[in-house]
Design a protein around this motif. Structure first.
Motif, short mmCIF file in Angstrom:
data_model
loop_
_atom_site.label_atom_id
_atom_site.label_comp_id
_atom_site.label_asym_id
_atom_site.label_seq_id
_atom_site.Cartn_x
_atom_site.Cartn_y
_atom_site.Cartn_z
N ARG A 80 -32.18 5.79 12.82
CA ARG A 80 -30.99 5.34 13.56
C ARG A 80 -30.63 6.32 14.68
O ARG A 80 -30.31 5.91 15.81
CB ARG A 80 -29.81 5.19 12.59
N GLU A 120 -33.09 6.06 17.56
CA GLU A 120 -32.85 4.78 18.24
C GLU A 120 -31.67 4.89 19.19
O GLU A 120 -31.73 4.43 20.35
CB GLU A 120 -32.60 3.69 17.20
N LEU A 121 -30.59 5.52 18.73
CA LEU A 121 -29.39 5.66 19.54
C LEU A 121 -29.60 6.63 20.70
O LEU A 121 -29.11 6.40 21.81
CB LEU A 121 -28.21 6.11 18.67
N ALA A 138 -23.24 7.87 21.33
CA ALA A 138 -24.26 7.61 20.30
C ALA A 138 -23.68 7.84 18.91
O ALA A 138 -23.92 7.05 17.98
CB ALA A 138 -25.47 8.52 20.53
N LEU A 174 -21.51 5.04 17.79
CA LEU A 174 -22.25 3.81 17.47
C LEU A 174 -23.06 3.92 16.18
O LEU A 174 -23.61 2.91 15.71
CB LEU A 174 -23.20 3.47 18.62
N ALA A 175 -23.13 5.11 15.60
CA ALA A 175 -24.03 5.35 14.48
C ALA A 175 -23.79 4.42 13.29
O ALA A 175 -24.73 3.96 12.65
CB ALA A 175 -23.92 6.81 14.03
N ASN A 202 -22.73 1.40 13.28
CA ASN A 202 -22.75 -0.01 13.69
C ASN A 202 -21.35 -0.64 13.74
O ASN A 202 -21.10 -1.67 13.12
CB ASN A 202 -23.64 -0.83 12.75
N TYR A 237 -24.94 -5.07 22.20
CA TYR A 237 -24.53 -4.92 20.79
C TYR A 237 -23.37 -5.84 20.41
O TYR A 237 -22.94 -5.86 19.26
CB TYR A 237 -24.15 -3.47 20.49
#
Length: 347
Positions: free
Chosen positions: A120, A123-124, A152, A155-156, A158, A190
């Motif tokens: 994750r 990805e971020l 980031a 957003l970790a 979700n 998103y």
């Protein structure tokens, strides 16, 4: 997605009571990029902290996804907050931790396994353009890069909501633009609802679709950005709009205006198709009146053209009224300019 119903927040410090937020009614729909703007001390930061219950309201309800946060027990509230990410003006990064570790913090707190965390975080970091900075410390980053780390991290877990408290005010204009484009990308890719607190009208203009203007703890004006920019009602809103859109006669032009008995100034607002049609030309050609164009400007908001024209009209009153009715029938907003614009001329 977010709804505030008659929300107030009062602080008491050393026997002094401060009403930071007063009777706020506000609704942010799913998918919005909603801006809240106001001068320092207007209550903006208190408002956004109420949305994720970093501050609890003194009165009123804060609803997220249809449920009042005030009805949650502590465990339920912690779970609800995981759905609300937040980024800050001064980044709030741990200087002793590397970029990877800073982004991973929410996932560690959620007790995710190492493989899931690594996947994750990487990805971020790729999403925010910092794949090569995973092993760097915050002190080695620019302000824009630090804010990307903060985004980031937010957003970790979700989240479906992202709150931004003056997230660009510490950045230069070019970096601000890049961060705003990143927020726009987050919203689109998103499907995250974004709420932005700012004192910069250019931020609202660039990415927001709706805006609320705050003053002294209250919302004094709100609506679509296009409506508020196109026809600001409150003086404070008008002052904010002037910082990004020139929509009034300049002093040098005012000095050159020659007044005539019965002449009146009108501000015409053209939106969308009306801004590209020869409506003003048709009006001048069709009605027996004298028209002097004193000012004209166009800008683009939410991919829609907004035009402002200020004209001086003189002639038969009935003919002028017929001409103005013609403009209104063609979707043009007409506003009489206050006569005190001439005050300095006739002294």
């Amino acid at each position: 997605m977010i709804e505030l119903k008659q929300v107030s927040k009062t602080f008491t410090r050393k026997g002094i009571t401060i009403d930071a937020v007063k009777g706020i009614d506000l609704k942010v729909d799913k998918g919005d990029i909603f801006g809240v703007i106001g001068y320092s001390g207007a209550g903006k930061s208190t408002l956004i902290r109420l949305v994720n219950y970093l501050e609890r309201p003194t009165e009123g309800q804060v609803l997220v996804a249809g449920r009042d946060l005030g009805t949650y027990n502590d465990k339920e509230l912690r779970a609800a907050k995981k759905n609300i990410g937040m980024i800050f003006q001064h980044f709030n990064l741990l200087e002793s931790k590397k970029v990877f570790e800073n982004v991973a913090i929410p996932l560690v707190l959620l007790k995710k396994n190492k493989n899931e965390i690594r996947k994750r975080v990487l990805e971020l970091l790729e999403f925010v353009g910092l794949s090569d900075k995973a092993g760097s410390y915050p002190s080695e980053l620019s302000g824009g890069q630090k804010q990307r780390v903060g985004i980031a991290r937010a957003l970790a877990s979700n989240p479906s909501i992202l709150l931004c408290d003056e997230a660009t005010s510490a950045l230069d204009p070019q970096t601000t633009h890049s961060i705003l484009q990143l927020l726009k990308k987050i919203n689109a890719e998103y499907n995250i609802t974004v709420m932005i607190i700012t004192h910069e009208m250019s931020v609202i203009q660039e990415i927001c679709n709706k805006v609320a203007v705050m003053e002294a703890g209250r919302i004094i004006e709100q609506g679509s950005v296009l409506d508020v920019f196109g026809s600001p009602k409150h003086k404070t809103t008008q002052n904010f709009v002037k910082t990004v859109i020139q929509n009034s006669i300049t002093p040098s032009v005012q000095k050159s205006i020659k007044t005539e008995p019965g002449s009146v100034l009108y501000k015409l607002n053209f939106v969308g198709e009306s801004a590209s049609e020869p409506i003003l030309f048709e009006m001048i050609r069709s009605f027996d009146m004298k028209v002097n164009i004193l000012f004209a400007n166009t800008t683009e908001i939410q991919e829609t053209t907004l035009g402002t024209v200020i004209i001086q009209c003189s002639g038969d009153t009935a003919e002028i009224n017929n001409a103005l009715s013609f403009l209104k029938r063609h979707g043009v907003s007409v506003e009489e300019v206050e006569s005190n614009v001439f005050d300095h001329i006739n002294r």
